[in-house]
Motif scaffolding. Structure first.
Motif, PDB file in Angstrom:
ATOM      1  N   MET A   1      38.008  56.196  37.092  1.00  0.00           N
ATOM      2  CA  MET A   1      38.913  55.529  36.227  1.00  0.00           C
ATOM      3  C   MET A   1      38.858  55.983  34.686  1.00  0.00           C
ATOM      4  SD  MET A   1      38.691  51.079  35.764  1.00  0.00           S
ATOM      5  CE  MET A   1      38.494  50.829  37.503  1.00  0.00           C
ATOM      6  N   ASN A   2      40.013  55.897  34.075  1.00  0.00           N
ATOM      7  CA  ASN A   2      40.533  56.528  32.926  1.00  0.00           C
ATOM      8  C   ASN A   2      40.796  55.479  31.957  1.00  0.00           C
ATOM      9  OD1 ASN A   2      40.328  59.140  33.904  1.00  0.00           O
ATOM     10  ND2 ASN A   2      42.470  58.928  34.468  1.00  0.00           N
ATOM     11  N   PHE A   3      40.169  55.687  30.557  1.00  0.00           N
ATOM     12  CA  PHE A   3      40.507  54.586  29.460  1.00  0.00           C
ATOM     13  C   PHE A   3      41.033  55.349  28.222  1.00  0.00           C
ATOM     14  CE2 PHE A   3      37.015  52.779  31.959  1.00  0.00           C
ATOM     15  CZ  PHE A   3      36.886  51.266  31.726  1.00  0.00           C
ATOM     16  N   ILE A   4      42.189  54.506  27.834  1.00  0.00           N
ATOM     17  CA  ILE A   4      42.577  55.022  26.384  1.00  0.00           C
ATOM     18  C   ILE A   4      42.408  53.766  25.639  1.00  0.00           C
ATOM     19  CG2 ILE A   4      44.436  56.310  27.715  1.00  0.00           C
ATOM     20  CD1 ILE A   4      46.429  54.131  27.579  1.00  0.00           C
ATOM     21  N   TYR A   5      42.614  54.349  24.285  1.00  0.00           N
ATOM     22  CA  TYR A   5      42.444  53.322  22.950  1.00  0.00           C
ATOM     23  C   TYR A   5      43.549  53.398  21.916  1.00  0.00           C
ATOM     24  CZ  TYR A   5      37.763  53.073  24.991  1.00  0.00           C
ATOM     25  OH  TYR A   5      36.681  52.780  26.005  1.00  0.00           O
ATOM     26  N   ASN A   6      43.974  52.483  21.447  1.00  0.00           N
ATOM     27  CA  ASN A   6      44.957  52.468  20.493  1.00  0.00           C
ATOM     28  C   ASN A   6      44.822  51.649  19.251  1.00  0.00           C
ATOM     29  OD1 ASN A   6      47.409  53.711  19.270  1.00  0.00           O
ATOM     30  ND2 ASN A   6      48.132  51.424  19.307  1.00  0.00           N
ATOM     31  N   LYS A   7      44.309  51.915  18.322  1.00  0.00           N
ATOM     32  CA  LYS A   7      43.891  50.877  17.012  1.00  0.00           C
ATOM     33  C   LYS A   7      45.131  50.885  15.998  1.00  0.00           C
ATOM     34  CE  LYS A   7      39.936  50.596  15.107  1.00  0.00           C
ATOM     35  NZ  LYS A   7      38.746  51.358  14.280  1.00  0.00           N
ATOM     36  N   VAL A   8      45.548  49.643  15.779  1.00  0.00           N
ATOM     37  CA  VAL A   8      46.662  49.491  14.850  1.00  0.00           C
ATOM     38  C   VAL A   8      46.244  49.224  13.424  1.00  0.00           C
ATOM     39  CG1 VAL A   8      48.590  47.996  14.185  1.00  0.00           C
ATOM     40  CG2 VAL A   8      48.393  48.526  16.456  1.00  0.00           C
ATOM     41  N   ALA A   9      46.492  50.125  12.547  1.00  0.00           N
ATOM     42  CA  ALA A   9      46.160  49.785  11.056  1.00  0.00           C
ATOM     43  C   ALA A   9      46.678  48.380  10.475  1.00  0.00           C
ATOM     44  CB  ALA A   9      46.541  51.054  10.205  1.00  0.00           C
ATOM     45  N   LEU A  10      45.676  47.574   9.773  1.00  0.00           N
ATOM     46  CA  LEU A  10      46.170  46.360   9.428  1.00  0.00           C
ATOM     47  C   LEU A  10      45.949  46.484   7.746  1.00  0.00           C
ATOM     48  CD1 LEU A  10      43.946  44.030  11.764  1.00  0.00           C
ATOM     49  CD2 LEU A  10      46.466  44.629  11.927  1.00  0.00           C
ATOM     50  N   ASP A  11      47.001  45.772   7.087  1.00  0.00           N
ATOM     51  CA  ASP A  11      46.867  45.996   5.533  1.00  0.00           C
ATOM     52  C   ASP A  11      45.978  44.791   4.844  1.00  0.00           C
ATOM     53  OD1 ASP A  11      48.672  43.689   6.296  1.00  0.00           O
ATOM     54  OD2 ASP A  11      50.278  44.608   5.231  1.00  0.00           O
ATOM     55  N   PHE A  12      45.114  44.211   5.697  1.00  0.00           N
ATOM     56  CA  PHE A  12      44.258  43.090   5.254  1.00  0.00           C
ATOM     57  C   PHE A  12      43.021  43.089   6.181  1.00  0.00           C
ATOM     58  CE2 PHE A  12      46.545  41.574   9.215  1.00  0.00           C
ATOM     59  CZ  PHE A  12      45.678  40.842   9.774  1.00  0.00           C
ATOM     60  N   GLU A  13      41.794  42.526   5.442  1.00  0.00           N
ATOM     61  CA  GLU A  13      40.497  42.468   6.263  1.00  0.00           C
ATOM     62  C   GLU A  13      40.500  41.199   6.930  1.00  0.00           C
ATOM     63  OE1 GLU A  13      37.697  44.166   6.236  1.00  0.00           O
ATOM     64  OE2 GLU A  13      38.571  45.769   4.975  1.00  0.00           O
ATOM     65  N   PRO A  14      40.478  41.423   8.338  1.00  0.00           N
ATOM     66  CA  PRO A  14      40.485  40.509   9.350  1.00  0.00           C
ATOM     67  C   PRO A  14      39.318  39.549   9.372  1.00  0.00           C
ATOM     68  CG  PRO A  14      40.194  42.433  10.591  1.00  0.00           C
ATOM     69  CD  PRO A  14      40.460  42.735   9.217  1.00  0.00           C
ATOM     70  N   VAL A  15      39.313  38.273   9.402  1.00  0.00           N
ATOM     71  CA  VAL A  15      37.962  37.342   9.599  1.00  0.00           C
ATOM     72  C   VAL A  15      37.445  37.779  10.706  1.00  0.00           C
ATOM     73  CG1 VAL A  15      37.194  35.197   9.401  1.00  0.00           C
ATOM     74  CG2 VAL A  15      39.012  35.804   7.651  1.00  0.00           C
ATOM     75  N   PHE A  16      38.301  37.671  11.895  1.00  0.00           N
ATOM     76  CA  PHE A  16      37.411  37.832  13.338  1.00  0.00           C
ATOM     77  C   PHE A  16      38.243  39.058  13.911  1.00  0.00           C
ATOM     78  CE2 PHE A  16      37.268  32.832  13.527  1.00  0.00           C
ATOM     79  CZ  PHE A  16      36.040  32.930  12.768  1.00  0.00           C
ATOM     80  N   SER A  17      37.729  39.595  14.901  1.00  0.00           N
ATOM     81  CA  SER A  17      38.281  40.694  15.817  1.00  0.00           C
ATOM     82  C   SER A  17      38.217  39.924  17.025  1.00  0.00           C
ATOM     83  CB  SER A  17      37.696  41.887  16.050  1.00  0.00           C
ATOM     84  OG  SER A  17      37.461  42.810  14.526  1.00  0.00           O
TER      85      SER A  17
END
Length: 303
Positions: A1-17
């Motif tokens: 099984m293959n995995f891919i990852y994509n992280k979107v850059a945010l312009d704020f500090e999130p309280v929760f993920s």
């Protein structure tokens, strides 16, 4: 099984993920994400794990400018799904959510207010689910039908009613939405992949937290979410999580919940250390005996 990852850059500090695994469940996923956007008091990072994505889930997630995602080429279940998504988390706190939920207004504010009272990382905190049927779960506000699918969800009527349902804060947080420190999730090794696709991975995670030293398992009444109801587990081939849990921990999840987590009882603070009584020892022995008996008489091909 293959995995891919994509992280979107945010312009704020999130309280929760916020981590949301989803398996070809796009209509529900859209509803869940929409409710987070509409009803959150604070700003958060949202990370979706896409299992397979044959229903257009990946294309939809890609089209949103605020969603990070991991993806597996097949259905890897919730254990791998949550673990994979957690690698993209940037907040100090992880929130675990099923993709068949509608989060109520200020759900996050009440969790955040509770977190700010804690002085260490020894805690696990849940919102309170509202469900259309009564399945015997003492932690849930049951028999509140507002629809079984997003297309028939009576949102306006629900928003008028949901805050009026009586419920006290409760012991035994293990239900989603659930929040805990990101560092704690990583130090205990996340969800145990031997429970793939996921049955009994939650009680297994709770007992790992117990061994880590957590005694503060609190369900917050004011933080609420409507749960359409296990739309993924109805489709998946289940692992024998109950037997696996007993063989791993020497007791059933019910024994752990009732004697350690005191699940569903009124919240009174940190849970006490469990006294290893003779009756509890016999209960654990009976749990183990039942598994041995089952494995003796049920052929491997039928398990």
């Amino acid at each position: 099984m293959n995995f891919i990852y994509n992280k979107v850059a945010l312009d704020f500090e999130p309280v929760f993920s916020i981590l949301i695994p989803s398996w070809n469940n796009l209509a529900y996923l859209k509803c869940t994400v929409d409710s987070i956007r509409k009803n959150s008091a604070l700003r958060h990072q949202i990370v979706v794990h896409i299992n397979e994505g044959l229903d257009g889930s990946e294309e939809w997630v890609k089209s949103q400018n605020d969603l990070s995602y991991s993806k597996s080429s097949g259905n890897c279940g919730v254990c791998y799904g949550f673990n994979a998504a957690s690698h993209l988390a940037t907040s100090e706190y992880l929130v675990f959510i099923d993709d068949d939920m509608y989060l109520c207004p200020d759900w996050d504010k009440y969790l955040w207010e509770e977190i700010k009272t804690r002085t260490d990382d020894k805690w696990c905190i849940s919102s309170t689910m509202i469900e259309p049927f009564d399945k015997g779960n003492p932690c849930v506000i049951a028999n509140k039908p507002y629809g079984l699918h997003p297309e028939e969800f009576e949102e306006a009527r629900f928003l008028n009613d949901y805050a009026n349902f009586e419920k006290a804060d409760w012991n035994g947080s293990q239900w989603y939405p659930m929040v805990l420190p990101t560092a704690v999730y990583r130090v205990v090794g996340g969800l145990s992949i031997e429970f793939t696709p996921g049955m009994y991975s939650d009680p297994d995670f709770m007992i790992k937290l117990w061994h880590y030293g957590i005694r503060y398992y609190k369900g917050i009444s004011k933080s609420r979410a409507y749960h359409f109801g296990s739309k993924t587990t109805a489709r998946v081939k289940r692992n024998d999580g109950r037997s696996m849990f007993i063989l791993k921990w020497g007791m059933s999840s019910n024994t752990f919940f009732s004697n350690y987590l005191k699940i569903g009882t009124s919240f009174l603070g940190d849970l006490p250390e469990t006294t290893e009584t003779t009756s509890l020892d016999w209960k654990k022995r009976l749990d183990r005996w039942k598994v041995k008996l089952k494995k003796r008489f049920i052929p491997l091909s039928n398990r």
